[in-house]
Every structure is written in structure tokens, then in C-alpha cells.
Write an enzyme that holds these catalytic residues in place. Sequence first.
Site, PDB file in Angstrom:
ATOM      1  N   GLY A  89       0.820  -1.214   0.000  1.00  0.00           N
ATOM      2  CA  GLY A  89       0.000   0.000   0.000  1.00  0.00           C
ATOM      3  C   GLY A  89       0.842   1.247   0.000  1.00  0.00           C
ATOM      4  N   GLU A 100       2.759  -7.925  -1.790  1.00  0.00           N
ATOM      5  CA  GLU A 100       1.519  -8.569  -1.364  1.00  0.00           C
ATOM      6  C   GLU A 100       1.496 -10.064  -1.700  1.00  0.00           C
ATOM      7  OE1 GLU A 100       1.845  -5.673  -2.753  1.00  0.00           O
ATOM      8  OE2 GLU A 100       0.336  -4.245  -2.091  1.00  0.00           O
ATOM      9  N   GLU A 156       1.616   1.927  -3.403  1.00  0.00           N
ATOM     10  CA  GLU A 156       0.379   2.377  -4.063  1.00  0.00           C
ATOM     11  C   GLU A 156       0.075   3.833  -3.720  1.00  0.00           C
ATOM     12  OE1 GLU A 156      -1.669  -1.198  -2.611  1.00  0.00           O
ATOM     13  OE2 GLU A 156      -2.384  -1.456  -4.659  1.00  0.00           O
TER      14      GLU A 156
HETATM   15  N1  T1G Z   1       1.499  -4.342   8.995  1.00  0.00           N
HETATM   16  C1  T1G Z   1       1.571  -4.512  10.330  1.00  0.00           C
HETATM   17  N2  T1G Z   1       2.751  -4.695  11.012  1.00  0.00           N
HETATM   18  C2  T1G Z   1       3.873  -4.698  10.272  1.00  0.00           C
HETATM   19  C3  T1G Z   1       3.864  -4.521   8.870  1.00  0.00           C
HETATM   20  C4  T1G Z   1       2.611  -4.343   8.233  1.00  0.00           C
HETATM   21  N3  T1G Z   1       2.520  -4.142   6.930  1.00  0.00           N
HETATM   22  N4  T1G Z   1       5.166  -4.579   8.441  1.00  0.00           N
HETATM   23  C5  T1G Z   1       5.926  -4.772   9.518  1.00  0.00           C
HETATM   24  N5  T1G Z   1       5.157  -4.841  10.623  1.00  0.00           N
HETATM   25  C6  T1G Z   1       5.634  -5.019  11.991  1.00  0.00           C
HETATM   26  C7  T1G Z   1       6.299  -6.365  12.186  1.00  0.00           C
HETATM   27  O1  T1G Z   1       5.325  -7.348  12.493  1.00  0.00           O
HETATM   28  C8  T1G Z   1       7.219  -6.079  13.361  1.00  0.00           C
HETATM   29  O2  T1G Z   1       6.411  -6.068  14.526  1.00  0.00           O
HETATM   30  C9  T1G Z   1       7.650  -4.638  13.120  1.00  0.00           C
HETATM   31  O3  T1G Z   1       6.657  -4.068  12.244  1.00  0.00           O
HETATM   32  C10 T1G Z   1       9.001  -4.546  12.464  1.00  0.00           C
HETATM   33  O4  T1G Z   1       8.929  -5.365  11.292  1.00  0.00           O
HETATM   34  C11 T1G Z   1      -3.445  -2.587   0.251  1.00  0.00           C
HETATM   35  C12 T1G Z   1      -3.038  -5.209   0.906  1.00  0.00           C
HETATM   36  C13 T1G Z   1       8.904  -3.171   6.282  1.00  0.00           C
HETATM   37  C14 T1G Z   1      10.771  -4.535   5.306  1.00  0.00           C
HETATM   38  O5  T1G Z   1       4.124  -6.890   3.066  1.00  0.00           O
HETATM   39  O6  T1G Z   1       8.439  -6.441   4.763  1.00  0.00           O
HETATM   40  O7  T1G Z   1      -0.198  -3.310   1.619  1.00  0.00           O
HETATM   41  O8  T1G Z   1       7.611  -7.911  15.742  1.00  0.00           O
HETATM   42  O9  T1G Z   1      10.674  -6.986  12.075  1.00  0.00           O
HETATM   43  O10 T1G Z   1      13.088  -6.399   9.447  1.00  0.00           O
HETATM   44  O11 T1G Z   1      -2.308  -3.415  -1.587  1.00  0.00           O
HETATM   45  O12 T1G Z   1       8.485  -5.413   8.090  1.00  0.00           O
HETATM   46  O13 T1G Z   1       8.190  -5.513  16.175  1.00  0.00           O
HETATM   47  O14 T1G Z   1       5.942  -6.433  16.928  1.00  0.00           O
HETATM   48  O15 T1G Z   1       9.854  -6.984   9.676  1.00  0.00           O
HETATM   49  O16 T1G Z   1      13.106  -3.842   9.561  1.00  0.00           O
HETATM   50  C15 T1G Z   1       2.272  -5.098   2.179  1.00  0.00           C
HETATM   51  C16 T1G Z   1       5.709  -6.184   5.302  1.00  0.00           C
HETATM   52  C17 T1G Z   1       1.155  -5.292   3.131  1.00  0.00           C
HETATM   53  C18 T1G Z   1       5.551  -5.302   4.077  1.00  0.00           C
HETATM   54  C19 T1G Z   1      10.746  -3.942   7.724  1.00  0.00           C
HETATM   55  N6  T1G Z   1       3.499  -4.764   2.895  1.00  0.00           N
HETATM   56  N7  T1G Z   1       6.794  -5.741   6.167  1.00  0.00           N
HETATM   57  O17 T1G Z   1      11.537  -5.070   8.042  1.00  0.00           O
HETATM   58  O18 T1G Z   1      11.284  -5.086  10.576  1.00  0.00           O
HETATM   59  S1  T1G Z   1      -0.336  -5.755   2.315  1.00  0.00           S
HETATM   60  C20 T1G Z   1       4.332  -5.730   3.303  1.00  0.00           C
HETATM   61  C21 T1G Z   1       8.096  -5.971   5.816  1.00  0.00           C
HETATM   62  C22 T1G Z   1      -0.764  -4.347   1.445  1.00  0.00           C
HETATM   63  C23 T1G Z   1      -2.154  -3.188  -0.209  1.00  0.00           C
HETATM   64  C24 T1G Z   1      -1.829  -4.490   0.419  1.00  0.00           C
HETATM   65  C25 T1G Z   1       9.114  -5.581   6.835  1.00  0.00           C
HETATM   66  C26 T1G Z   1       9.872  -4.292   6.519  1.00  0.00           C
HETATM   67  P1  T1G Z   1       7.080  -6.519  15.940  1.00  0.00           P
HETATM   68  P2  T1G Z   1      10.199  -6.239  10.894  1.00  0.00           P
HETATM   69  P3  T1G Z   1      12.354  -5.111   9.422  1.00  0.00           P
END
Ligand code: T1G
Length: 678
Positions: free
Chosen positions: A101, A124, A104
Site C-alpha cells: 500500500g 503482497e 500504491e
Molecule cells: N502491517 C503490520 N505490522 C507490520 C507490517 C505491516 N505491513 N510490516 C511490519 N510490521 C511489523 C512487524 O510485524 C514487526 O512487529 C515490526 O513491524 C518490524 O517489522 C493494500 C493489501 C517493512 C521490510 O508486506 O516487509 O499493503 O515484531 O521486524 O526487518 O495493496 O516489516 O516488532 O511487533 O519486519 O526492519 C504489504 C511487510 C502489506 C511489508 C521492515 N506490505 N513488512 O523489516 O522489521 S499488504 C508488506 C516488511 C498491502 C495493499 C496491500 C518488513 C519491513 P514486531 P520487521 P524489518
Amino acid sequence: MPVVTTERHDDILVIISDNPPVNALRQAVREGLVAGIDEAMSDDSVQAVVIRCDGRTFFAGADITEFGKAMKGPSLLEAIDRMEASEKPVVAAIHGTALGGGCEVALACHYRVAVPSAKLGLPEVKLGLIPGAAGTQRLPRLAGAEAALPMVAIGNPISAQKAQSIGLVDKIVGEDSLAADAIAFAREQIGKPVPRASEGTANEDGVKNPAIFDEFRQKMARKIRGFDAPNAGIEAVKAAGELSYQEGVARERELFLKLMAGTQSAAMRHYFFAERAAGKIDGIDPATPLIPISKVGVIGAGTMGGGIAMNFLSAGVPVTIVEMKREALDRGTGVMRKNYENTARRGRMTMEQAQTAMSLLTPSLSYDDLADCDLVIEAVFEDMGVKKEVFGKLDSIVKKGAILASNTSYLDVNEIASATKRPEYVLGMHFFSPANIMKLLELVRGEKTADDVLLTVMKLSKKIGKIAAVSGVCPGFIGNRMLSPRQQQANAMIMEGANYWEVDDVLLEFGFPMGPFQMSDLAGIDIGWHRDPDKIETMRDALCAAGRWGQKVGKGFYDYDEARQRTPSDEVKALIAEWAAKEGKEQREISKDEIHERLLYPMVNEGAMILEEGMAQRASDIDVVWINGYGWPLYTGGPMFWADTIGLDAIVAGLEKHGLPVAEMLSKKAAAGETFNG
Ligand code: T1G
């Protein structure tokens, strides 16, 4: 303090999100963005808008914790469409990782500027989804279908430089002057007609050459086998060339909702949090001071020792590697150098990085050179006597306070620790071969392993790019312990009449990269064989005596052609029948369903015993181990999540049907209608 605030810089309004840790686009953030855009639109003195984030990154995506719950506040699509509809230029100021997002949001802005270290992506698909806020429709129109396909269907992020080259980023700005540079850039756009990605025509490339979609699908076939989302992503990008923008958004939504409702996305979202939970150690204060690790020692320069050493060298940690003989040491360091050169040749690192890594390596023939290491990992022969001798020696040489780790894959870490006067500094670090490639690391916590020692090694594991899970001391820890009942059933079933190739096919069809007999052929059936062809006491002896040593000699359980395609062997079928007769095994047809249940259900049962014995912290750690160490298909969430989706009552019924044991925890949970993952 609201998570989204605005700042005026003369005629520029800056909208700032500060939602740690990753500026996930939760409801309050979406509401703040809408309010910020509305403020900009309603104030004639505002001539342009910049959207940026405080903290470590630009928006890293929708808030995954909100998935599956009723949507509150404006949808992300509503919020970002208002940005694009603006007649005043809107500029995204990107640092960190603009993902999902977040990307996006950037696509709905009219312009995007980024610092050199920024990354952009649509991951995603790694959550079993596709972008759900018009990313599959705006990106192809801005950057072209061919550039959009890998981003949407594979989900790996791209650098700011690569993004600029495909037109996703308009300008690379100063690493330390993003905010100011974005404002200046926005001011330059005042008065110009605003470019809108949704009106772009770059997606024409997919219209002119529709073959790119099937070509991409075929090229990625192995990688995306069994996953639903990648194909949906390809379809959505294709639709961007076939439908109007609004129809394309509708098509994306239809595909997105279907995936969101599916088991695969639930499984992959489970895994997302499971991987992060595995890095947390219950009962240890995360603020516990860590032991500084500035120099690592590795004993053994063989395949494992060399691979282990490379993990640290690649992370910039100096390593002293010790062998007993010059020839073995030179061979080992030579293999490491060659591995780095090959990696550089494949473009996965620069030659300079490879040379830097090797420059941190100190080969040695003497344990004395390990004296000042902060952590020493032994990767010597898998024998308790040898390990205890090594640890006894290390204990007397290595400085006080240094951590001593064993790479044992099976042996009792408590007994190894007893060979030292520092059992609180001893633990297991079970790497998986090839150690420099495989992500999984099992950290085996001895009964005396100190909290700071375990926490230090857990944090170090992330630094060297591993996904670590804590195991207690038991034979085989978590992964190999669960592999054992599966192997037992596979061997038993072929003695009862099951076709060995069908045993392999069942696991292949389930999503594993290969089955047990293919694994044996790949690893080499002759490993550990006594080499006496006249001494035939087991079926393995018979296979080896017949020269069936595995893929490396063109035949093992299977016959292999030049392309390494496998064919079941009549000679092996006859050998199995002969050995089954010797063991007096009654033969019968065994269905693939029975094979499926007898291979997988006992693994779940073993996982339940691991949990009830406290050998794993949580069920999701077991999922992390099996997905990263053994190729359990990610889209099922791992053995314990998969069992939850099957229903624990069905697992119990299956085990009982085949006369297999049922662990107390499994039986109780099934009876109570509970799940492992809660
Ligand atoms: N939502 C909620 N929590 C998230 C999050 C997210 N998108 N991304 C990370 N966290 C939390 C994670 O659980 C951890 O929590 C803390 O942040 C640090 O993350 C509409 C539907 C950004 C590269 O897939 O790839 O958008 O353990 O340990 O190693 O089209 O987090 O500390 O309690 O991973 O520095 C798409 C997912 C979502 C990105 C950072 N986005 N995140 O890595 O830290 S779907 C993703 C990552 C979407 C739209 C669609 C990585 C990071 P805690 P971390 P990091």
C-alpha cells in the site's frame, strides 16, 4: 499526538505520517491522509503537496493486523484516489521501503522522489495476496506491463535507481535532504498539468506483445508452483492492458478479495508474523545487555564449517577458521573463495564485496588463534566423543565470557556443555546445509545456557541473515525430530507394498521440492555405507552393492537420464519386494491418500509432543522451522498451521485409522475443538 500531521512551507503543504514502527497504513493513518489532502485542496494558498513519513521508512504497506476485520474509516483506495484527483501537484517523498500500500500511495501521487537507499515494491504476493489499492493498474500504466510483472507476481522490492529507470521514481534526491529536496521538487511542478499514473499508456507494451504474460508465467513456473497469488497478479497486470482503468480496478478487487478469503493468504499472513515471533524469546527481557561479538571462530573448514564462516564474513564479522591439516584448510578456504567469486559472477554481490569478505578470514592450524574470539562454533565430526574433546580444549584456550556453540544436528547439547567449565556459555547453533544459503538456524538452548548468551546469538542470527528458532535439547531438536517419523512411515510403506515413486509424488504434489527417496538419491545413498559389496544386511546395502549410489552415478532409487529426469527402476522394485519378503511383510495396495496421511499426520503428532515437552516455544516456531529448513510449502503455513486448517480431529482420526500414536496435547486439543496456533 495524531499519527498524521501537516506542515506549511510557504505555498507547499507537507503531510507527515509518524506511525512506528513502519508507518503501516492503519485506519488513523488513512484518515490523516484524507484530512491532509482535503486541507490542501480547500486552501487556495497551497500550491503543491508533499507526502512523507517520519521514522525509519515511508509507508510499508497496509496494516496486516487489520486484515480479516471489518474495514473502518476510508479504504486505502479512497484515500489515495483523492491524492491523484488533485489538480495541485502531489509528491511522494520516499525513504526506507515503500511497500505494498505504501507503493500504491506513491503511485497515486503525481510524482515520486526517493533517497538513493530507498526501495519500492509490491510484496503482497508474499502474503498470498495481490495489491488491493490499484497498484496492479497504475504501475503498468506508469512503468509498463513487462516491468510491472515481476514486481506484482514475485513481489521483490527494487532499488530507487531501478525504480527511476522504469519511470516509477522521478528523481533521486539527497540521502540526508529528502524533506527539503521534495519540497523544492514540488515547487518546480507548480503550474504544470499534473501527470496521473492511472492515465498513463506505458501498459501498451502488454497489448502489443501479449506473449509476455505466458512467457513470464512459464519462466517463473518452478518458483510459483502451487501458489495462487502470482497467477492472479499476472492476470491483474494483463487486465491493465485489456480493460479501462476503472474496469481494471474492479478486476483487481475481484482477484484480491478471492485471495483474501482463501486459505493460502491466511497461511502466508500467519507465516509473516510467525517468522517475527520466532525471534522473540519468552521469559527473557528483550533489553537484556548483549555480549559484544566482534570476532568469530569456526572449527572445521569442511562444507559446513566453510558455509558457517561465510555467513559471518558476508555480514562483515571477522572469522578465524581452524583445521587440523594444512591440506584441509587450504581446500576449505579455496572453496569459500570460489563460492564468493561465483556469487559475484552471478551479480548477487560485487567482486569487491567478495574480496572484502575473504579479507576478513584468518585461516589457522592452531586452536590458540581462537583465544580472543567472542564466539566459537564447532563444525567437526558428528560424534559426541569428538565434540566433548573439542569443547574441553576450547574451554581451556578461549577467553572467559566467550560463547561456545556446537553445530550438532542431533546430539545432546547439555552433555557437550558438561565438557566445559562454562555450560552457561554453551548452546547449539544448528545450521542447515549449504550453511551459507539455507535461512534456517535452530538455536539449541541447553539447560544451563544463560539468557544473555541465547539473546545475543538470536540477535546475531538476524545480523547474518538467518531465520532462527529456539529449540530445547532433544534428539533432532525440532526439524529432524519431525523428519524422523515421516521417514519411518515412508520406509514402512514401501515394505508393505506402496510404490516408492508414489511416496515421493505425494510430497511433491503437496508442495515439497522432492520426496524422501529423491532426497536419498540427491544426497547419495552410499553416504555412511561400509563399502563392502559382499556385506548385505539392509536394503541400503543391497542398493549400494548394486552400484545404485544415487543421482551422482545416474542411478539410485531411480534411473536418471542426462537431464536428471527420474524413472522408477524395475531392479529397485524387485529389491524392495525381496527385502519385504525377507521381513515377512504382507503386501497390499496402498493409496495415495493413505500415503499422504501416514507421511504428514505423524509429523503433526511429533510437533504436538515437541510442544508438550516444551522443546519449542510456540507452534508457529515449528512452522518457521519446517518452511525454512525443509521446504514445507509456504502457502499452507507450516505443519502446525496446516493441521489447524485440516482440523485436529481429522488428524487424530487419521492417526487412529492407521494405528499410529496420538500425543496427549493433540488428542486434548482435538477433543476441545482447539487449534495449535490459537
Ligand atoms: N502491517 C503490520 N505490522 C507490520 C507490517 C505491516 N505491513 N510490516 C511490519 N510490521 C511489523 C512487524 O510485524 C514487526 O512487529 C515490526 O513491524 C518490524 O517489522 C493494500 C493489501 C517493512 C521490510 O508486506 O516487509 O499493503 O515484531 O521486524 O526487518 O495493496 O516489516 O516488532 O511487533 O519486519 O526492519 C504489504 C511487510 C502489506 C511489508 C521492515 N506490505 N513488512 O523489516 O522489521 S499488504 C508488506 C516488511 C498491502 C495493499 C496491500 C518488513 C519491513 P514486531 P520487521 P524489518
